[in-house]
Design an enzyme around this catalytic site. Structure first.
Site, PDB file in Angstrom:
ATOM      1  N   GLU A  76       0.878  -1.181   0.000  1.00  0.00           N
ATOM      2  CA  GLU A  76       0.000   0.000   0.000  1.00  0.00           C
ATOM      3  C   GLU A  76       0.907   1.220   0.000  1.00  0.00           C
ATOM      4  O   GLU A  76       1.530   1.528   1.029  1.00  0.00           O
ATOM      5  CB  GLU A  76      -0.901   0.007   1.226  1.00  0.00           C
ATOM      6  CG  GLU A  76      -1.837  -1.181   1.254  1.00  0.00           C
ATOM      7  CD  GLU A  76      -3.067  -0.940   2.115  1.00  0.00           C
ATOM      8  OE1 GLU A  76      -4.057  -1.613   1.877  1.00  0.00           O
ATOM      9  OE2 GLU A  76      -3.027  -0.073   3.017  1.00  0.00           O
TER      10      GLU A  76
ATOM     11  N   CYS B 245      -2.142   9.108   2.506  1.00  0.00           N
ATOM     12  CA  CYS B 245      -1.823   8.486   1.212  1.00  0.00           C
ATOM     13  C   CYS B 245      -2.825   8.949   0.164  1.00  0.00           C
ATOM     14  O   CYS B 245      -2.481   9.131  -0.993  1.00  0.00           O
ATOM     15  CB  CYS B 245      -1.833   6.977   1.335  1.00  0.00           C
ATOM     16  SG  CYS B 245      -3.328   6.324   2.079  1.00  0.00           S
TER      17      CYS B 245
END
Ligand code: NAD
Length: 454
Positions: free
Chosen positions: A226, A261
């Site tokens: 990720e 993110c």
């Protein structure tokens, strides 16, 4: 290793880092512990995680204070993060039976075909600091529910939170040898890559993720990544309430100081609404309170890492040298703590670092576009593929654009959000594999196909 408060630069405490010997010992314990843990029923494992969920609620204030002390985010945002992590755990507890129980595919003419989900074994979770509860929970909760043991390496910037997680899991009844912490930074991570685990689950930057993927490849075990993003957002000319759109999208870019993110990292605005949008956006940014993260009402706290101040300054400087116009902020704050003014730049181009490299800080570039086609082209012009967002009165129009963007998530009239029920996945430089949703529950298992003939 010193743990530093980024808001004051004071050393909070010092912790002992793991070395290869201590890590090997922990891994051997995990290997033994995993067998007993996997032998428990799903209901027994579920009960431990349900207790952990409860303890996170009971201790929320204290946990939020620890988190804020080491990462610098406003206290309220630390509380929000713990609440968000509990919501995700709750979804997993509600759905784990549905998605990890054996499945009957065929049962006819004396033949049964079934699928069962077996744990991977001992998995290694190398984690990030920006939302240590959220990104941690995405991995170690489904891993434990599925019957794995976990070597958990929190980021060196979120070590104290890692220790709290470890303490609460054990307090919830998790056996000692099912979850172990690896304390330290890059070197500790390298030791974990030297060892053999049954799966590697990483959250962090593209640069480290690529390195980990290459190191894990010869081991022939699952490796899920990720990673970062350069997430674009487009404001179309048919939006109804430009002030509301400006406020919501500014929050998407600056929440947690832009250290998300899926933070909005690039904004494209249709020329017909551009001027109104910019005025409302800058107004919103200038209304925020910046200061010590423990103070009430502060929205912009300290950045977590000192080095990021240089990255942000370089991006602002390069953009200005190439014609960008600064409408707010633009520099670090002198004195103690890692503070950077919320910064808005216009007249930017997609070639600038500001529009290509992950900023991971409180800065944003906004660009005027002529139509949907130009917006789509610019949004897609990136190596990353985490999320993309369109604000428009028309869902059809938004979906038409988002279908052309190679990202794991598409947002219509929202941004910077994650849902436990939906797969969280990046494409290209944003990662490989999914957490959350049924896919994220099954990511920590290997399937066995059963052909049973009577
Ligand atoms: P990072 O890559 O610097 O570090 C992540 C982890 O890797 C840390 O635990 C670190 O100690 C470890 N590490 C560093 N070098 C290593 C090496 N050579 N070998 C093994 N381990 C090593 O990332 P970060 O600064 O902690 O996190 C920020 C990044 O994470 C941003 O790019 C952000 O977008 C991304 N992120 C992505 C998601 C997502 O869900 N896609 C969520 C949160 C953060």
């Amino acid at each position: 290793m010193n743990i530093v408060n980024p808001a004051t630069e004071e050393i909070i405490t010092t912790v002992k880092e793991d070395d290869s010997k201590s890590l090997s010992h922990k891994r051997n314990l995990l290997k033994m512990g995993q067998k007993n843990w996997a032998a428990k029923t799903l209901q027994e494992r579920r009960a431990v995680i349900a207790k952990f969920y409860e303890l996170l609620g009971v201790e929320r204030e204290q946990l939020a204070a620890v988190l804020t002390s080491e990462v610098g985010k406003p206290l309220q945002q630390s509380r929000n993060e713990i609440n968000g992590a509990r919501n995700r755990i709750s979804w997993m507890l509600d759905h784990v039976e549905q998605y990890l129980s054996d499945e009957q595919v065929t049962d006819a003419d004396g033949l049964k075909e079934q699928v069962s989900y077996e744990p991977l074994g001992v998995i290694c979770n190398i984690s990030a600091w920006n939302y240590p509860y959220l990104v941690g929970v995405n991995v170690f909760i489904p891993a434990l529910l599925a019957g794995n043991a976990v070597m958990y390496k929190p980021s060196e910037y979120a070590t104290l939170t890692g220790q709290e997680i470890d303490r609460l899991l054990k307090q919830a009844g998790l056996p000692e040898d099912v979850f172990k912490m690896a304390i330290g930074g890059k070197e500790t991570g390298e030791h974990l890559l030297d060892m053999n685990f049954d799966g590697y689950f990483f959250t962090g930057s593209y640069k480290t993720g690529k390195h980990i993927y290459e190191r894990v490849a010869p081991k022939m075990v699952p490796c899920q990544l990720e990673l970062g993003g350069k997430d674009p957002l487009y404001v179309a000319d048919d939006v109804k309430d430009i002030n509301a759109v400006a406020a919501a999208t500014a929050d998407g870019a600056f929440y947690n100081n832009g250290q998300s993110c899926c933070a909005v990292e690039r904004i494209y605005v249709h020329e017909k609404v551009y001027d109104d949008y910019i005025a409302a956006f800058v107004n919103e940014v200038k209304s925020w309170k910046m200061g010590p993260p423990t103070q009430d009402g502060v929205y912009i706290g300290a950045l977590t890492r000192k080095e990021q101040l240089d990255v942000l300054e370089r991006q602002v400087k390069e953009a200005q040298e190439n014609g960008a116009v600064l409408l707010a902020g633009g520099k670090r704050i002198a004195g103690q703590g890692y503070y950077f003014e919320p910064t808005v730049l216009t007249q930017v181009t997609n070639h600038m670092k500001l529009m290509q490299e992950e900023s991971f800080g409180p800065i944003i570039g906004i660009m005027k576009v002529n139509d949907d086609a130009e917006a789509t082209y610019l949004m897609q012009d990136t190596a990353y593929g985490l999320t993309a967002s369109v604000y428009s009165a028309s869902m059809e129009r938004a979906k038409q654009i988002l279908k052309q963007i190679d990202s794991g998530t598409g947002y219509w009239n929202c941004c910077d959000r994650v849902s436990a029920g939906l797969p969280w996945s990046g494409r290209r430089h944003s990662g490989i594999g999914s957490t959350l949703s049924h896919q994220g529950l099954r990511a920590f298992t290997k399937t066995k196909a059963w052909h049973l003939k009577s």
